[in-house]
Enzyme design. Structure first.
Site, PDB file in Angstrom:
ATOM      1  N   TYR A   1      -6.724   6.940  -0.134  1.00 42.23           N
ATOM      2  CA  TYR A   1      -7.529   8.092  -0.543  1.00 42.23           C
ATOM      3  C   TYR A   1      -7.562   9.077   0.602  1.00 42.23           C
ATOM      4  CZ  TYR A   1     -11.384  10.379  -2.999  1.00 42.23           C
ATOM      5  OH  TYR A   1     -12.171  11.265  -3.690  1.00 42.23           O
TER       6      TYR A   1
ATOM      7  N   HIS B   1     -13.211  -1.711  15.778  1.00 37.91           N
ATOM      8  CA  HIS B   1     -13.151  -0.306  15.347  1.00 37.91           C
ATOM      9  C   HIS B   1     -13.562   0.562  16.529  1.00 37.91           C
ATOM     10  CE1 HIS B   1     -14.290   3.458  13.395  1.00 37.91           C
ATOM     11  NE2 HIS B   1     -13.502   3.084  12.400  1.00 37.91           N
TER      12      HIS B   1
ATOM     13  N   GLU C   1     -20.264  -5.359  15.467  1.00 38.21           N
ATOM     14  CA  GLU C   1     -19.237  -5.039  14.475  1.00 38.21           C
ATOM     15  C   GLU C   1     -19.171  -6.115  13.382  1.00 38.21           C
ATOM     16  OE1 GLU C   1     -15.580  -3.739  16.045  1.00 38.21           O
ATOM     17  OE2 GLU C   1     -15.057  -3.014  14.065  1.00 38.21           O
TER      18      GLU C   1
ATOM     19  N   ARG D   1     -15.407   3.996   4.622  1.00 34.89           N
ATOM     20  CA  ARG D   1     -16.118   5.186   5.100  1.00 34.89           C
ATOM     21  C   ARG D   1     -15.175   6.377   5.142  1.00 34.89           C
ATOM     22  NH1 ARG D   1     -17.741   5.888  11.275  1.00 34.89           N
ATOM     23  NH2 ARG D   1     -15.544   6.485  11.323  1.00 34.89           N
TER      24      ARG D   1
ATOM     25  N   GLU E   1       0.832  -1.210   0.000  1.00 31.85           N
ATOM     26  CA  GLU E   1       0.000   0.000   0.000  1.00 31.85           C
ATOM     27  C   GLU E   1       0.864   1.255   0.000  1.00 31.85           C
ATOM     28  OE1 GLU E   1      -3.502   0.122   2.602  1.00 31.85           O
ATOM     29  OE2 GLU E   1      -2.692   2.002   3.367  1.00 31.85           O
TER      30      GLU E   1
ATOM     31  N   ALA F   1      -8.179  12.616   2.979  1.00 31.15           N
ATOM     32  CA  ALA F   1      -9.389  13.145   3.620  1.00 31.15           C
ATOM     33  C   ALA F   1     -10.022  14.292   2.839  1.00 31.15           C
ATOM     34  CB  ALA F   1      -9.050  13.587   5.035  1.00 31.15           C
TER      35      ALA F   1
ATOM     36  N   ASP G   1     -12.591   8.971   7.549  1.00 34.53           N
ATOM     37  CA  ASP G   1     -12.837   9.790   8.740  1.00 34.53           C
ATOM     38  C   ASP G   1     -12.839  11.250   8.317  1.00 34.53           C
ATOM     39  OD1 ASP G   1     -12.869   7.693  10.713  1.00 34.53           O
ATOM     40  OD2 ASP G   1     -10.728   7.445  10.270  1.00 34.53           O
TER      41      ASP G   1
HETATM   42  P1  FAD Z   1     -17.520   1.334   8.139  1.00 33.10           P
HETATM   43  O1  FAD Z   1     -17.537  -0.039   7.634  1.00 33.10           O
HETATM   44  O2  FAD Z   1     -18.607   2.253   7.681  1.00 33.10           O
HETATM   45  O3  FAD Z   1     -17.508   1.255   9.737  1.00 33.10           O
HETATM   46  C1  FAD Z   1     -17.315   2.410  10.527  1.00 33.10           C
HETATM   47  C2  FAD Z   1     -17.987   2.190  11.874  1.00 33.10           C
HETATM   48  O4  FAD Z   1     -19.400   2.146  11.681  1.00 33.10           O
HETATM   49  C3  FAD Z   1     -17.617   0.862  12.534  1.00 33.10           C
HETATM   50  O5  FAD Z   1     -17.635   1.077  13.908  1.00 33.10           O
HETATM   51  C4  FAD Z   1     -18.753  -0.064  12.102  1.00 33.10           C
HETATM   52  O6  FAD Z   1     -18.961  -1.133  13.013  1.00 33.10           O
HETATM   53  C5  FAD Z   1     -19.924   0.893  12.092  1.00 33.10           C
HETATM   54  N1  FAD Z   1     -20.960   0.518  11.087  1.00 33.10           N
HETATM   55  C6  FAD Z   1     -20.754   0.059   9.834  1.00 33.10           C
HETATM   56  N2  FAD Z   1     -21.940  -0.131   9.214  1.00 33.10           N
HETATM   57  C7  FAD Z   1     -22.900   0.223  10.096  1.00 33.10           C
HETATM   58  C8  FAD Z   1     -24.329   0.269  10.043  1.00 33.10           C
HETATM   59  N3  FAD Z   1     -24.979  -0.115   8.936  1.00 33.10           N
HETATM   60  N4  FAD Z   1     -25.005   0.687  11.140  1.00 33.10           N
HETATM   61  C9  FAD Z   1     -24.335   1.085  12.279  1.00 33.10           C
HETATM   62  N5  FAD Z   1     -22.988   1.081  12.375  1.00 33.10           N
HETATM   63  C10 FAD Z   1     -22.279   0.663  11.293  1.00 33.10           C
HETATM   64  N6  FAD Z   1      -9.096   5.919   5.581  1.00 33.10           N
HETATM   65  C11 FAD Z   1      -8.959   6.881   4.640  1.00 33.10           C
HETATM   66  O7  FAD Z   1      -9.378   8.029   4.849  1.00 33.10           O
HETATM   67  N7  FAD Z   1      -8.366   6.608   3.427  1.00 33.10           N
HETATM   68  C12 FAD Z   1      -7.904   5.362   3.122  1.00 33.10           C
HETATM   69  O8  FAD Z   1      -7.379   5.150   2.019  1.00 33.10           O
HETATM   70  C13 FAD Z   1      -8.037   4.330   4.087  1.00 33.10           C
HETATM   71  N8  FAD Z   1      -7.627   3.071   3.833  1.00 33.10           N
HETATM   72  C14 FAD Z   1      -7.820   2.076   4.765  1.00 33.10           C
HETATM   73  C15 FAD Z   1      -7.455   0.769   4.447  1.00 33.10           C
HETATM   74  C16 FAD Z   1      -7.627  -0.266   5.372  1.00 33.10           C
HETATM   75  C17 FAD Z   1      -7.247  -1.663   4.993  1.00 33.10           C
HETATM   76  C18 FAD Z   1      -8.182   0.037   6.656  1.00 33.10           C
HETATM   77  C19 FAD Z   1      -8.344  -1.056   7.678  1.00 33.10           C
HETATM   78  C20 FAD Z   1      -8.559   1.330   6.973  1.00 33.10           C
HETATM   79  C21 FAD Z   1      -8.406   2.371   6.033  1.00 33.10           C
HETATM   80  N9  FAD Z   1      -8.810   3.682   6.297  1.00 33.10           N
HETATM   81  C22 FAD Z   1      -8.662   4.664   5.340  1.00 33.10           C
HETATM   82  C23 FAD Z   1      -9.384   4.038   7.600  1.00 33.10           C
HETATM   83  C24 FAD Z   1     -10.934   3.928   7.618  1.00 33.10           C
HETATM   84  O9  FAD Z   1     -11.509   4.776   6.664  1.00 33.10           O
HETATM   85  C25 FAD Z   1     -11.395   4.320   9.019  1.00 33.10           C
HETATM   86  O10 FAD Z   1     -10.910   3.397   9.974  1.00 33.10           O
HETATM   87  C26 FAD Z   1     -12.885   4.528   9.194  1.00 33.10           C
HETATM   88  O11 FAD Z   1     -13.113   5.051  10.521  1.00 33.10           O
HETATM   89  C27 FAD Z   1     -13.701   3.250   9.094  1.00 33.10           C
HETATM   90  O12 FAD Z   1     -13.846   2.882   7.799  1.00 33.10           O
HETATM   91  P2  FAD Z   1     -14.700   1.588   7.377  1.00 33.10           P
HETATM   92  O13 FAD Z   1     -14.656   1.518   5.913  1.00 33.10           O
HETATM   93  O14 FAD Z   1     -14.348   0.413   8.178  1.00 33.10           O
HETATM   94  O15 FAD Z   1     -16.173   2.107   7.838  1.00 33.10           O
END
Ligand code: FAD
Length: 300
Positions: A49, A156, A165, A107, A17, A51, A109
């Site tokens: 990607y 998370h 989760e 998602r 990455e 912020a 942050d």
């Molecule tokens: P989600 O899957 O949406 O989860 C976020 C939170 O919401 C979790 O607590 C989950 O349990 C909860 N949740 C999910 N769905 C629901 C629902 N339907 N109802 C209620 N709660 C729900 N960040 C960046 O900005 N750019 C990047 O390029 C980037 N790359 C990453 C690559 C990897 C492999 C990882 C592990 C993380 C990366 N991140 C990146 C960080 C990530 O964007 C953050 O950790 C963010 O806070 C969570 O993203 P997620 O896609 O897991 O979100």
């Protein structure tokens, strides 16, 4: 090539990455590094990607350049925070036109300079909704995009309970995600337990382990910030504390990560994803220690 096809053809995948540099001067250096890493024959590389603002455009530029100028398969990360539907659709259409087939749907942050960003103006609240949205779009040649999502072996920070989760992760997979890439971790037991819990929850897609070697004391603090929730074991902290120079820390970090990787391979991990932070020397060293080049080409 779709990442799901790479998983189908290989017993274990190895991927790297990168993030798009903010400064123009760093751009050519990073690209030269990526070209050099081709020699290690990674299964794919991914680009994070940012912020907001110009770094988002740079993700596009780097992914497309990798796709066009190297033989590597490039995955673009895409986050739904601070985006409306039209913007996300435009990004997907541009990727489809450039032959980019794979997206890691996240998602994200809110950016540090907008901690109070009003998420009600975003098209989607969670990554699962983004997965469903991407599913509706035709990728290159009219084929759907390949989609991966993030997973968190140690939880998370936003999720109040670990059972919920896993339900949320299952929903992302049911929406169309084809693999899970985990947050970095330093203790493999967390990964194995997560993998078992995924299995119990009915999540059957490949789960890749996220590995980031510690390269300096400063980098350890950065890693702790990046991976809120990931425990840094006392044994690793003690070993780092004993180091006098950053070179010593880097050796300790590579040694620790190499041992993690050996253990993961012995426990049938489907993929190892190296968070390089654009410094590939540590990844190269671990790769050499593992002797994995070409063994990643083994059929399942
Ligand atoms: P989600 O899957 O949406 O989860 C976020 C939170 O919401 C979790 O607590 C989950 O349990 C909860 N949740 C999910 N769905 C629901 C629902 N339907 N109802 C209620 N709660 C729900 N960040 C960046 O900005 N750019 C990047 O390029 C980037 N790359 C990453 C690559 C990897 C492999 C990882 C592990 C993380 C990366 N991140 C990146 C960080 C990530 O964007 C953050 O950790 C963010 O806070 C969570 O993203 P997620 O896609 O897991 O979100």
């Amino acid at each position: 090539m779709h990442i799901r096809d790479i998983f189908a053809a290989h017993k274990t995948t190895f991927s790297f990455e990168f993030f798009p540099p903010k400064k123009d001067e760093a751009w050519d250096d990073l690209f030269a590094e990526i070209v050099c890493l081709q020699g290690l024959e990674p299964s794919f590389v991914s680009v994070t990607y940012g912020a907001g603002g110009s770094t988002r455009e740079r993700t596009h530029d780097l992914v497309v350049r990798i796709q066009k100028e190297t033989k590597l398969t490039a995955v673009s990360h895409l986050t739904c925070v601070c985006h409306n539907r039209e913007e996300l659709a435009a990004i997907l259409e541009r990727y489809a036109a450039s032959g980019i087939e794979n997206i890691l749907a996240l998602r994200g942050d809110p950016p540090r300079d907008k901690p109070n960003h009003d998420r009600s103006t975003d098209a989607f609240r969670y990554a699962g909704e983004l997965v469903r949205f991407i599913r509706e779009y035709a990728g290159p040649g009219g084929r759907p995009f390949g989609i991966g999502v993030a997973g968190f072996p140690e939880g998370h920070p936003d999720t109040p309970n670990r059972l919920k989760e896993l339900d949320n992760l299952k929903a992302k997979v049911d929406s169309g995600a084809e693999y899970v890439c985990t947050q970095l971790f330093f203790d493999n037991h967390h990964f194995y337990d997560f993998r078992d819990r995924c299995d119990l929850a009915g999540i059957k897609v490949p789960i890749m382990a996220g590995i980031m070697p510690v390269t300096s004391k400063k980098n350890l603090i950065h890693m702790a910030e990046l991976s809120a929730g990931s425990n840094i074991p006392a044994a690793l902290l003690r070993a780092i504390e004993r180091c006098e120079t950053d070179d010593d820390v880097a050796r300790v970090g590579a040694h620790w990560a190499t041992n993690q990787c050996f253990d993961l391979l012995n426990n049938h991990v489907r993929g190892i994803h190296f968070y390089t932070l654009n410094r590939s020397d540590a990844t190269r060293e671990i790769y050499a220690n593992l002797g994995v080049k070409n063994s990643s080409r083994l059929r399942p």
